[in-house]
Design an enzyme around this catalytic site. Structure first.
Site, mmCIF file in Angstrom:
data_model
loop_
_atom_site.group_PDB
_atom_site.id
_atom_site.type_symbol
_atom_site.label_atom_id
_atom_site.label_comp_id
_atom_site.label_asym_id
_atom_site.label_seq_id
_atom_site.Cartn_x
_atom_site.Cartn_y
_atom_site.Cartn_z
ATOM 1 N N ASP A 103 0.471 -1.384 0.145
ATOM 2 C CA ASP A 103 -0.211 0.069 0.098
ATOM 3 C C ASP A 103 0.876 0.887 -0.242
ATOM 4 O O ASP A 103 0.974 2.481 0.695
ATOM 5 C CB ASP A 103 -0.641 0.286 0.997
ATOM 6 C CG ASP A 103 -1.924 -1.516 1.642
ATOM 7 O OD1 ASP A 103 -2.591 -1.653 0.530
ATOM 8 O OD2 ASP A 103 -1.743 -1.898 2.253
ATOM 9 N N LYS A 106 2.694 2.233 -5.471
ATOM 10 C CA LYS A 106 3.318 2.197 -6.517
ATOM 11 C C LYS A 106 2.482 1.975 -7.558
ATOM 12 O O LYS A 106 2.605 2.434 -8.869
ATOM 13 C CB LYS A 106 3.207 0.214 -5.860
ATOM 14 C CG LYS A 106 4.361 -0.400 -5.289
ATOM 15 C CD LYS A 106 4.578 -1.279 -5.182
ATOM 16 C CE LYS A 106 3.230 -2.014 -5.029
ATOM 17 N NZ LYS A 106 2.584 -1.938 -3.429
ATOM 18 N N GLY A 130 -3.673 -4.205 -4.962
ATOM 19 C CA GLY A 130 -4.426 -2.889 -4.656
ATOM 20 C C GLY A 130 -3.862 -1.668 -5.313
ATOM 21 O O GLY A 130 -3.232 -1.247 -4.562
ATOM 22 N N HIS A 131 -3.786 -1.184 -6.605
ATOM 23 C CA HIS A 131 -3.345 0.057 -6.813
ATOM 24 C C HIS A 131 -4.174 0.434 -7.627
ATOM 25 O O HIS A 131 -5.466 0.726 -8.281
ATOM 26 C CB HIS A 131 -2.614 -0.597 -8.203
ATOM 27 C CG HIS A 131 -0.894 -1.908 -7.605
ATOM 28 N ND1 HIS A 131 -0.311 -1.902 -8.775
ATOM 29 C CD2 HIS A 131 -0.747 -1.919 -7.433
ATOM 30 C CE1 HIS A 131 0.852 -2.664 -8.499
ATOM 31 N NE2 HIS A 131 0.814 -2.730 -7.153
ATOM 32 N N GLN A 310 2.158 -5.495 -3.115
ATOM 33 C CA GLN A 310 2.562 -6.118 -1.930
ATOM 34 C C GLN A 310 3.632 -5.313 -1.101
ATOM 35 O O GLN A 310 3.977 -4.467 -2.494
ATOM 36 C CB GLN A 310 1.663 -7.140 -1.110
ATOM 37 C CG GLN A 310 1.099 -8.306 -0.884
ATOM 38 C CD GLN A 310 0.818 -8.541 -2.575
ATOM 39 O OE1 GLN A 310 1.538 -9.370 -3.053
ATOM 40 N NE2 GLN A 310 -0.410 -8.556 -2.969
#
Length: 537
Positions: A103, A106, A130-131, A310
């Site tokens: 988180d 990225k 989750g991006h 991650q």
């Protein structure tokens, strides 16, 4: 003049040094169709070795093969053939990795670099990632699709190191279509045939977890099936569909596993058949052997961006085990999980927040309260809720001990420090430089969770800085591109960045000062020092 060689072969590998390859040994292994002992070694045998392992050169060739070398390339020519194997210096790939517990932001860095990339590759994880990408009023939340999707000239690969939920991928693609009217499947989006399939069974099994605090998306159980060599890859689907016995065996195995963890739901072979049929109908035009595709692209000079999911502290081998993800998140897997060799990665950027967060259970030495003070500010202003789960992220001061450990593992070319703006208006900014473990000061991350849980952070601090509005930060970022770079930042922020650089031993190449893709300030002449173009979607 080319030099004639004897008949023993040695491969010079960047990873393993000199490796002898004896013709009679290859013959004994049944590889004679690929080489004729003592006389001729087939060209394609060498070419496949180069592609897979990144060998630098070969010496000790048979007498009737000529070795021609220069400082720029390597060629092989059998004396009685006009065929050459020519190994060029390829344009290497670039990796972007999370340097903390995930988180870190990225997606934004990847989105920026994707503007100049021909390919964007996810190499591990699944939809536990989750991006988030913010472009003006549009917010994209991606879980499987590479963040490089925002550049319509960029080809996309879901790599062989991934575990992929086809139903989540379908939902994400439909969301992309609703925004852009583009369907990239089979056109510029390709799924590795070596990637593993997440089935409903894996999600049911994962939901039984009560210890680690996983996302419940079936990631761990799918990786476990791969390790146990019973998993189903995309390459296997068409064969399973025509083998009733294998379907029954697979369903029985799944049900035995579900029973073992007290899950009542059962899987039938008919269900499995129906699921596989749908996957093939939906994605068969996208399933490809992507490793050779990427290798060929590198040979042709394409730029490839490798996207991590991650973060380093969640790595299954190097992270805060067992409170980790189920895959290798680091640089070592960026090549392997993409299907290219390690020598093709020239640069690697670590993404870190200006503070620290983590989701789920596990030790967190610099953790702060979410109910008050700086921890509450980080949570509220930083919008610290998981992109995938929506769970509130735990917040804390920047842990430089963990960040230095992350650098040791991955060897970053540069650091991208995100969410600096979140710390605005704090009187002091603290950062952890060592731990106190049972009254002894240590400067490393203990391996055992029990030890790390007892570590107390030792802090240094710097004066804070005044906050700005989002528009003010973007205005500052725009001015920085007129040859000012990081020097445009307030002195207290520059002092903070200098502390990070000196402690970790890696230069800061970009600073995030807001969620918008334009809200970044790069070091002058650094890898992020470019005009950020308007989004093409």
């Amino acid at each position: 003049m080319p030099t004639k060689m004897t008949h023993h072969v040695f491969l010079l590998s960047a990873a393993f040094g000199l490796i002898p390859v004896y013709p009679h040994f290859l013959q004994d292994l049944g590889l004679l169709p690929l080489c004729v002992a003592e006389h001729f070694i087939h060209i394609h045998f060498f070419k496949s070795l180069f592609s897979a392992s990144g060998c630098l050169c070969a010496i000790g060739l048979p007498a009737d093969i000529t070795l021609i070398t220069t400082s720029q390339n390597l060629s092989f020519q059998p004396k009685h053939s006009n065929t050459y194997v020519h190994v060029d210096n390829t344009l290497p790939a670039c990796a972007v990795l999370g340097a903390q517990w995930g988180d870190e932001g990225k997606g934004k860095a990847i989105d920026q670099l994707a503007t100049f990339s021909d390919w964007a590759v996810r190499f591990q994880g699944g939809n536990n990632a989750g991006h988030t990408i913010v472009v003006g009023e549009t917010t994209l939340k991606l879980h499987l699709l590479p963040s490089g999707i925002t550049n319509k000239e960029c080809k996309l690969v879901l790599g062989c190191g991934m575990v992929i939920d086809p139903w989540v991928l379908d939902e994400e693609l439909e969301g992309w279509y609703s925004i852009t009217k583009e369907r990239p499947e089979g056109d510029r989006l390709f799924i590795s045939d070596r990637a593993s399939v997440i089935f409903p069974y894996h999600r049911f099994y994962d939901e039984a977890d009560k210890l680690i605090g996983t996302t419940g998306r079936g990631i761990g159980p799918t990786y476990r099936d791969r390790t146990e060599r019973v998993g189903i890859r995309f390459a296997d689907l068409k064969f399973l569909l025509n083998d009733k016995n294998r379907l029954i065996e697979a369903a029985d195995r799944m049900n035995n596993q579900l029973n073992a963890v007290g899950v009542k739901h059962q899987i039938s072979s008919d269900e499995l058949y129906s699921d596989i049929s749908w996957i093939l109908d939906r994605f068969s035009n996208s399933i490809r052997s992507t490793g050779p595709m990427l290798h060929s692209a590198l040979e042709e000079g394409d730029q490839i961006l490798l996207e991590g999911a991650q973060g380093s502290m969640l790595d299954i081998d190097q992270g805060t085990y067992p409170f980790v993800t189920s895959s290798i998140t680091g640089r070592a897997n960026a090549s392997h999980g993409s299907g290219i060799h390690p020598g093709q990665i020239s640069s690697c950027f670590g993404i870190s927040k200006a503070y620290t967060t983590r989701v789920g259970n596990g030790p967190f030495p610099t953790e702060l309260s979410l109910e008050e003070g700086p921890g509450k500010q980080m949570s509220k202003i930083g919008n610290e809720f998981g992109t995938t789960t929506g769970r509130p992220r735990r917040t804390g001061w920047l842990d430089l001990v963990a960040l230095k450990e992350s650098q040791r593992i991955n060897g970053y070319s540069g650091l991208v420090i995100t969410k600096v703006d979140v710390l605005g208006d704090l009187d002091e900014i603290f950062y952890c430089v060592s731990y106190l473990l049972d009254d002894k000061e240590i400067d490393y991350l203990p391996t055992a969770t029990e030890d790390l849980s007892r570590c107390k952070p030792i802090y240094h601090s710097l004066p804070g800085f005044q906050s700005m509005t989002g528009d003010e930060w973007i205005s500052l970022a725009n001015k920085s591109r007129n040859g000012l770079g990081l020097e445009i930042l307030p002195a207290s922020i520059r002092d903070y960045l200098k502390v990070i650089e000196d402690f970790v031993g890696v230069p800061v190449v970009s600073v995030g000062v807001g969620p918008d893709r334009m809200a970044s300030i790069a070091s002058i002449n650094g890898p992020f020092d470019f005009e950020i173009p308007e989004a093409t979607f």
